[in-house]
Design an enzyme around this catalytic site. Structure first.
Site, PDB file in Angstrom:
ATOM      1  N   ASP A  56      64.437  68.544  37.916  1.00 57.39           N
ATOM      2  CA  ASP A  56      64.575  70.043  38.332  1.00 57.39           C
ATOM      3  C   ASP A  56      63.194  70.773  37.961  1.00 57.39           C
ATOM      4  OD1 ASP A  56      66.786  69.860  39.554  1.00 57.39           O
ATOM      5  OD2 ASP A  56      68.003  70.580  37.688  1.00 57.39           O
ATOM      6  N   TYR A  95      65.723  59.398  29.388  1.00 60.24           N
ATOM      7  CA  TYR A  95      65.039  61.000  29.254  1.00 60.24           C
ATOM      8  C   TYR A  95      65.059  61.184  27.773  1.00 60.24           C
ATOM      9  CZ  TYR A  95      65.749  62.231  34.415  1.00 60.24           C
ATOM     10  OH  TYR A  95      65.412  62.297  35.580  1.00 60.24           O
TER      11      TYR A  95
END
Length: 261
Positions: free
Chosen positions: A41, A105
């Site tokens: 994002d 992540y």
């Protein structure tokens, strides 16, 4: 502005736009499309994302080597904060997004800041300093155990256009909360009472904003706003609207660390 390409009439430009523009400068004989493993994002960072492309050269010209491609693309990507780390030939059956075995992540948290002005200048936009300054790490670790393994993560996804077509079931292979270094040596932060922590998560794939919602909920546990048991209850509700308002972690602390094939 996010990885995915944006349309020409938009003010923000995605990483994919820059990659394809750089590739066009290499004068391929057919238009180039990058297929990117992980659709990060706006505001999220990538230490090592992965992508594939098909590049054809004009008849009579030798195919690019991996090294030539890296050098050529990086030359045309300057001065953007985008860099090709390596390139190699893959079979035509390979797909950067669908062949990935796992994605890891890291979410970077900064503790000890009473006010956002105390965030070190080299760390701005690269971590999240939750309000209040301290977190109950043991409670967060207890809460994290409920998220590990295979679950319906409906409560922990933001809804988007793909949501109705995607299964909400995902398997979290790893979720750890560990102390971590800052970008400068330890003594720069120590005397100021600042501590860095990392939330490390690994799964084959994630739902839209799943990591940011999970980290936000764990931080709420660390702040005493939720108790560890609440995380289990949120999972069982299987409803994105049940997620506590304002509990999603901001994009600035999130990094795609690696993609495994």
């Amino acid at each position: 502005s996010g990885v995915m390409e944006t349309k020409s009439d938009q003010a923000l430009v995605g990483v994919q736009n820059y990659l394809e523009k750089a590739a066009e400068q290499l004068r391929p004989s057919a238009p180039i499309k990058f297929h990117i493993s992980s659709r990060t994002d706006t505001g999220v960072h990538a230490l090592a994302n992965a992508a594939h492309l098909d590049i054809q050269r004009a008849p009579g010209k030798a195919a690019f080597s991996g090294k030539q491609l890296v050098q050529g693309l990086n030359h045309h990507l300057r001065p953007e904060p985008i860099c090709i780390l390596s390139a190699q030939r893959v079979p035509s059956t390979f797909h950067a997004r669908f062949c990935a075995l796992s994605r890891t992540y890291i979410y970077r948290l900064l503790l000890g800041c009473a006010h956002h002005s105390q965030i070190p200048v080299f760390e701005r936009d690269l971590c999240w300093a939750p309000a209040g300054g301290t977190l109950d790490i043991p409670a967060m670790r207890e809460a994290a155990k409920f998220l590990l393994g295979k679950h319906d993560f409906s409560t922990f996804r933001s809804l988007n256009s793909e949501s109705p077509f995607q299964s909400p079931v995902r398997t979290l292979l790893q979720l750890e909360i560990q102390p971590a270094p800052g970008f400068l040596s330890h003594h720069h932060y120590q005397h100021r009472g600042l501590e860095f922590w990392e939330v490390k998560v690994k799964s084959r794939s994630f739902l839209y904003r799943q990591v940011r919602r999970m980290v936000g909920a764990l931080v709420a546990v660390g702040q005493g706003k939720l108790c560890p048991q609440h995380i289990q209850e949120l999972l069982q509700l299987k409803d994105a609207r049940a997620f506590p308002a304002h509990a999603m972690a901001p994009p600035s602390g999130l990094f795609l660390a690696s993609v495994e094939y």
